[in-house]
Design a protein around this motif. Structure first.
Motif, PDB file in Angstrom:
ATOM      1  N   VAL A 177       0.836  -1.208   0.000  1.00  0.00           N
ATOM      2  CA  VAL A 177       0.000   0.000   0.000  1.00  0.00           C
ATOM      3  C   VAL A 177       0.870   1.257   0.000  1.00  0.00           C
ATOM      4  CG1 VAL A 177      -1.654   1.336   1.379  1.00  0.00           C
ATOM      5  CG2 VAL A 177      -2.012  -1.105   1.039  1.00  0.00           C
ATOM      6  N   GLU A 178       1.939   1.246   0.763  1.00  0.00           N
ATOM      7  CA  GLU A 178       2.836   2.404   0.801  1.00  0.00           C
ATOM      8  C   GLU A 178       3.506   2.631  -0.556  1.00  0.00           C
ATOM      9  OE1 GLU A 178       3.940   2.119   5.551  1.00  0.00           O
ATOM     10  OE2 GLU A 178       5.427   1.454   4.081  1.00  0.00           O
ATOM     11  N   GLY A 179       3.840   1.553  -1.241  1.00  0.00           N
ATOM     12  CA  GLY A 179       4.508   1.672  -2.536  1.00  0.00           C
ATOM     13  C   GLY A 179       3.559   1.854  -3.707  1.00  0.00           C
ATOM     14  N   ARG A 180       2.278   1.519  -3.505  1.00  0.00           N
ATOM     15  CA  ARG A 180       1.272   1.604  -4.565  1.00  0.00           C
ATOM     16  C   ARG A 180      -0.002   2.239  -3.987  1.00  0.00           C
ATOM     17  NH1 ARG A 180       1.988  -2.028  -8.915  1.00  0.00           N
ATOM     18  NH2 ARG A 180      -0.262  -2.267  -9.037  1.00  0.00           N
ATOM     19  N   PRO A 181       0.037   3.521  -3.655  1.00  0.00           N
ATOM     20  CA  PRO A 181      -1.085   4.152  -2.956  1.00  0.00           C
ATOM     21  C   PRO A 181      -2.406   4.157  -3.731  1.00  0.00           C
ATOM     22  CG  PRO A 181       0.553   5.786  -3.603  1.00  0.00           C
ATOM     23  CD  PRO A 181       1.141   4.442  -3.899  1.00  0.00           C
ATOM     24  N   ASP A 182      -2.381   3.922  -5.019  1.00  0.00           N
ATOM     25  CA  ASP A 182      -3.615   3.893  -5.811  1.00  0.00           C
ATOM     26  C   ASP A 182      -4.164   2.482  -6.000  1.00  0.00           C
ATOM     27  OD1 ASP A 182      -3.503   6.660  -6.121  1.00  0.00           O
ATOM     28  OD2 ASP A 182      -2.254   6.501  -7.920  1.00  0.00           O
ATOM     29  N   ASP A 183      -3.555   1.496  -5.390  1.00  0.00           N
ATOM     30  CA  ASP A 183      -3.961   0.092  -5.539  1.00  0.00           C
ATOM     31  C   ASP A 183      -5.086  -0.224  -4.543  1.00  0.00           C
ATOM     32  OD1 ASP A 183      -4.177  -2.710  -5.446  1.00  0.00           O
ATOM     33  OD2 ASP A 183      -2.047  -2.991  -5.883  1.00  0.00           O
ATOM     34  N   GLN A 184      -6.338  -0.178  -5.033  1.00  0.00           N
ATOM     35  CA  GLN A 184      -7.486  -0.372  -4.151  1.00  0.00           C
ATOM     36  C   GLN A 184      -7.541  -1.786  -3.585  1.00  0.00           C
ATOM     37  OE1 GLN A 184      -9.550   2.133  -3.059  1.00  0.00           O
ATOM     38  NE2 GLN A 184     -10.178   0.550  -1.606  1.00  0.00           N
ATOM     39  N   ALA A 185      -7.160  -2.773  -4.364  1.00  0.00           N
ATOM     40  CA  ALA A 185      -7.160  -4.153  -3.865  1.00  0.00           C
ATOM     41  C   ALA A 185      -6.189  -4.300  -2.694  1.00  0.00           C
ATOM     42  CB  ALA A 185      -6.802  -5.130  -4.982  1.00  0.00           C
ATOM     43  N   ALA A 186      -5.041  -3.662  -2.795  1.00  0.00           N
ATOM     44  CA  ALA A 186      -4.073  -3.708  -1.704  1.00  0.00           C
ATOM     45  C   ALA A 186      -4.634  -3.008  -0.464  1.00  0.00           C
ATOM     46  CB  ALA A 186      -2.753  -3.068  -2.131  1.00  0.00           C
ATOM     47  N   LYS A 187      -5.296  -1.876  -0.651  1.00  0.00           N
ATOM     48  CA  LYS A 187      -5.895  -1.164   0.480  1.00  0.00           C
ATOM     49  C   LYS A 187      -6.956  -2.026   1.166  1.00  0.00           C
ATOM     50  CE  LYS A 187      -5.291   3.494  -1.349  1.00  0.00           C
ATOM     51  NZ  LYS A 187      -5.979   4.679  -1.866  1.00  0.00           N
ATOM     52  N   ASP A 188      -7.790  -2.668   0.362  1.00  0.00           N
ATOM     53  CA  ASP A 188      -8.839  -3.530   0.923  1.00  0.00           C
ATOM     54  C   ASP A 188      -8.231  -4.690   1.710  1.00  0.00           C
ATOM     55  OD1 ASP A 188     -10.690  -1.869  -0.311  1.00  0.00           O
ATOM     56  OD2 ASP A 188     -11.102  -3.262  -1.962  1.00  0.00           O
ATOM     57  N   THR A 189      -7.173  -5.271   1.177  1.00  0.00           N
ATOM     58  CA  THR A 189      -6.501  -6.390   1.847  1.00  0.00           C
ATOM     59  C   THR A 189      -5.847  -5.920   3.140  1.00  0.00           C
ATOM     60  OG1 THR A 189      -6.135  -7.428  -0.301  1.00  0.00           O
ATOM     61  CG2 THR A 189      -4.819  -8.248   1.540  1.00  0.00           C
ATOM     62  N   TYR A 190      -5.250  -4.755   3.104  1.00  0.00           N
ATOM     63  CA  TYR A 190      -4.634  -4.166   4.295  1.00  0.00           C
ATOM     64  C   TYR A 190      -5.686  -3.969   5.396  1.00  0.00           C
ATOM     65  CZ  TYR A 190      -2.342  -0.556   7.126  1.00  0.00           C
ATOM     66  OH  TYR A 190      -1.822   0.181   8.162  1.00  0.00           O
ATOM     67  N   GLU A 191      -6.829  -3.436   5.033  1.00  0.00           N
ATOM     68  CA  GLU A 191      -7.918  -3.249   5.999  1.00  0.00           C
ATOM     69  C   GLU A 191      -8.397  -4.593   6.551  1.00  0.00           C
ATOM     70  OE1 GLU A 191     -11.048  -0.805   4.394  1.00  0.00           O
ATOM     71  OE2 GLU A 191      -9.625   0.766   3.821  1.00  0.00           O
TER      72      GLU A 191
END
Length: 89
Positions: free
Chosen positions: A17-31
């Motif tokens: 998420v830090e390296g790809r701030p526009d990656d919504q799938a990564a944000k969802d997985t992080y949450e």
């Protein structure tokens, strides 16, 4: 999922998420992993320190401060593999 696996997955996807701030799938997985840590393991106050060659996750459970170390190379592997895959760029 045990606590160590949840911390590992949370930290790995945090780096994505830090390296790809526009990656919504990564944000969802992080949450998702954040919810597992909070709801299943009662983890609070998550912080990440960098002390080469480790990332150190500092957190509390029931007011007790705890730490877990993960090798940087291991945690960064997910981000590196995503960046190396042309279909994700």
């Amino acid at each position: 999922m045990n606590l160590e696996d949840a911390l590992y997955n949370w930290l790995s996807i945090k780096k994505v998420v830090e390296g790809r701030p526009d990656d919504q799938a990564a944000k969802d997985t992080y949450e998702f992993f954040g919810e597992i840590l909070g709801e299943d393991h009662h983890v609070k106050n998550l912080e990440v320190l960098e002390e080469e060659p480790f990332y150190i996750v500092v957190y509390t459970i029931d007011e007790e401060w705890l730490t877990k170390k993960f090798p940087m190379e291991l945690i960064d592997a997910l981000f590196d593999s995503i960046q190396a895959e042309p279909k994700y760029n």
